[in-house]
Design an enzyme around this catalytic site. Structure first.
Site, short mmCIF file in Angstrom:
data_model
loop_
_atom_site.label_atom_id
_atom_site.label_comp_id
_atom_site.label_asym_id
_atom_site.label_seq_id
_atom_site.Cartn_x
_atom_site.Cartn_y
_atom_site.Cartn_z
N ARG A 1 30.64 36.13 -30.02
CA ARG A 1 31.09 34.74 -30.07
C ARG A 1 31.00 34.16 -31.49
NH1 ARG A 1 28.67 32.48 -24.32
NH2 ARG A 1 30.60 32.79 -23.14
N LYS B 1 27.77 36.75 -8.27
CA LYS B 1 27.75 35.84 -7.12
C LYS B 1 29.13 35.44 -6.65
CE LYS B 1 23.63 33.19 -8.36
NZ LYS B 1 23.55 31.84 -8.92
N GLY C 1 30.70 36.92 -19.79
CA GLY C 1 29.71 37.45 -20.72
C GLY C 1 29.36 38.90 -20.44
N GLY D 1 32.97 31.38 -17.12
CA GLY D 1 33.23 30.28 -16.19
C GLY D 1 34.43 29.44 -16.61
P1 ADP Z 1 30.17 37.90 -16.00
O1 ADP Z 1 29.04 37.55 -16.95
O2 ADP Z 1 31.07 38.95 -16.56
O3 ADP Z 1 30.89 36.70 -15.50
P2 ADP Z 1 28.36 37.97 -13.77
O4 ADP Z 1 27.35 37.25 -14.58
O5 ADP Z 1 28.98 37.27 -12.63
O6 ADP Z 1 29.51 38.58 -14.70
O7 ADP Z 1 27.66 39.28 -13.16
C1 ADP Z 1 27.16 40.32 -13.94
C2 ADP Z 1 25.93 40.94 -13.34
O8 ADP Z 1 26.17 41.36 -12.02
C3 ADP Z 1 25.51 42.15 -14.13
O9 ADP Z 1 24.27 41.91 -14.74
C4 ADP Z 1 25.43 43.26 -13.08
O10 ADP Z 1 24.28 44.07 -13.23
C5 ADP Z 1 25.35 42.48 -11.79
N1 ADP Z 1 25.83 43.27 -10.66
C6 ADP Z 1 27.02 43.87 -10.53
N2 ADP Z 1 27.10 44.56 -9.38
C7 ADP Z 1 25.91 44.41 -8.75
C8 ADP Z 1 25.37 44.87 -7.51
N3 ADP Z 1 26.08 45.64 -6.70
N4 ADP Z 1 24.11 44.48 -7.20
C9 ADP Z 1 23.40 43.70 -8.03
N5 ADP Z 1 23.84 43.22 -9.20
C10 ADP Z 1 25.09 43.58 -9.55
MG MG Z 2 27.03 36.77 -16.59
#
Ligand code: ADP
Ligand code: MG
Length: 417
Positions: free
Chosen positions: A59, A219, A370, A393
């Protein structure tokens, strides 16, 4: 001196898909007369701090272009950003380290202000000469920031002659440093924000088809809104990551000890049963583990029945191949959220398979989030997508709502406010 504000020039100049689209109606730094002026730049310098050191500086590097250009044009550049989520002044989240990295990467001296918009900030800006860069203290140290407090917005506006929003990752938040100050000063989009808007415009306005969205990550509660909004517009939506278990549970499958958001199951079921629910593509197999640990014993299980005591930590090989095939046939793609716990090699294969398929595709591809960006970088595949977004987000909200508060306020200036 000429006025700060060049009357609106007719909109963003790059070719856009729909000239009537409100997203395209905003000014850029080309419309600002900045020489000898103080320009406040809201950047997104919210980088991870690993034990007192700057982690991934993606970033910071992304913010450099606008700052360098304004410096070269003779502006006094006042940079602000939030860092982490402190609820007030907190020595763990001071901007010093980030400011130092900014100067190092940009090859310029950086002056750090001791506060956000108080006497110290005003003094630092007054002392700076044209072409110099001042970094204000963490905007979250000011209690009014997240409330878009008028007094804070006034104080920020008093620091500069013009405002540039370049923090795409924060443009979905109506805070003092994103929206409040933009209501008070002639305001324009920085290069990064403009590039992000053009990229998302290609997803929002008449995307080339098939249009495929890949969602994963932690989530489903973060993403149910965007799922609902996007399903009518996409040809397929592939779901992996922890969020797929709430969908599998809503389908009535046994998910063992996998992460499920119980309170979301009904909402998810309604989406699955809706008119476009069949566009959701769920995993058919998963890598399941005995514990949430890097070295946990694991094997592949069908998605229709995860054994009791086991939890899904990645999509399985059959699912990865199916997702890759769908990605291979699309013309537009948006990806947010890893397919599994990619941080642990045993559970990274699904995310890597999606990354490989995206890299091989000729489609227009955008990835954001992220952790998704961190995953691509950990695979050395930053260049795999057409556009690597700095927003997580913010990107999701832009796809859901079609605009963002920070972009909307720039549009008001473009209309000759
Ligand atoms: P981003 O930052 O790309 O928006 P998120 O913050 O929503 O993504 O989610 C990323 C996290 O989700 C990662 O740290 C990853 O380890 C976790 N994750 C992915 N699949 C699983 C799973 N099956 N069980 C638990 N955690 C998970
Ligand atoms: Mg994240």
């Amino acid at each position: 001196m000429p006025p700060v504000w060049e009357p609106f020039c007719g909109g963003y100049r790059e070719p856009v898909h729909d000239p009537e689209d409100p997203l395209t109606k905003f000014c850029t730094i080309d419309d600002l007369e900045v020489s000898g002026r103080a320009v406040l730049v809201r950047a997104d310098l919210n980088v991870p701090l690993d034990g007192g050191r700057v982690g991934d500086d993606f970033r910071i590097r992304s913010s450099l272009r606008t700052i360098a250009e304004l410096r070269a044009r003779g502006a006094k550049v006042v940079v602000c950003s939030h860092l982490g989520r402190p609820k007030g002044p907190d020595p763990k989240y001071i901007m010093a380290l980030v400011a130092a990295r900014l100067g190092e990467l940009g090859g310029f001296e950086v002056r750090c202000a001791p506060d956000v918009a108080g006497d110290g900030a005003h003094r630092a800006v007054a002392e700076a000469a044209s072409g110099e860069v001042v970094v204000l203290e963490n905007t979250r140290f000011a209690p009014g920031e997240t409330k878009n407090d008028p007094a804070l917005s006034d104080a920020l506006a008093a620091l500069a002659d013009a405002f540039v929003l370049d923090a795409f990752g924060s443009a979905h938040r109506a805070h003092s440093s994103t929206v409040g100050v933009a209501e008070r000063l002639p305001s324009a989009a920085g290069r990064l924000l403009a590039e992000e808007i053009v990229a998302f415009d290609r997803l929002l306005v008449d995307p080339d088809r098939p249009y495929v969205v890949v969602l994963g990550g932690a989530k489903v509660s973060d993403k149910l809104g965007v799922i609902r909004a996007l399903l009518p517009k996409v040809d397929a939506m592939l779901v992996g990551g922890a969020m797929c278990f709430t969908l599998l549970a809503a389908e009535g499958y046994q998910v063992g000890d996998s992460k499920v958001e119980a309170e979301m199951v009904d909402g998810v079921r309604a989406v699955l049963d809706s008119e476009f629910g069949s566009r959701l593509v769920l995993p058919t197999d998963l890598v399941v583990a005995e514990a949430f640990a890097a070295d946990a014993a694991h094997h592949v299980a069908p998605a229709t029945g995860i054994p009791r005591g086991m939890m899904g930590l990645d999509i399985g090989p059959e699912t990865a191949a199916r997702f890759a095939a769908i990605i291979g046939g699309c013309d537009t793609l948006f990806w947010n959220g890893p397919m599994g716990v990619f941080e642990w090699p045993a559970f990274a294969a699904g995310t890597r398979a999606v990354a490989d398929a995206v890299a091989a595709s000729q489609a227009y591809t955008v990835a954001g989030g992220g952790d998704s960006v961190a995953a691509l970088r950990s695979f050395g595949m930053e260049g795999a997508v057409s556009h690597l977004s700095t927003g997580g987000g913010a990107g999701l909200e832009l796809l859901e709502a079609g605009t963002l508060p920070g972009i909307e306020v720039l549009g008001r200036w473009a209309d000759g406010a």
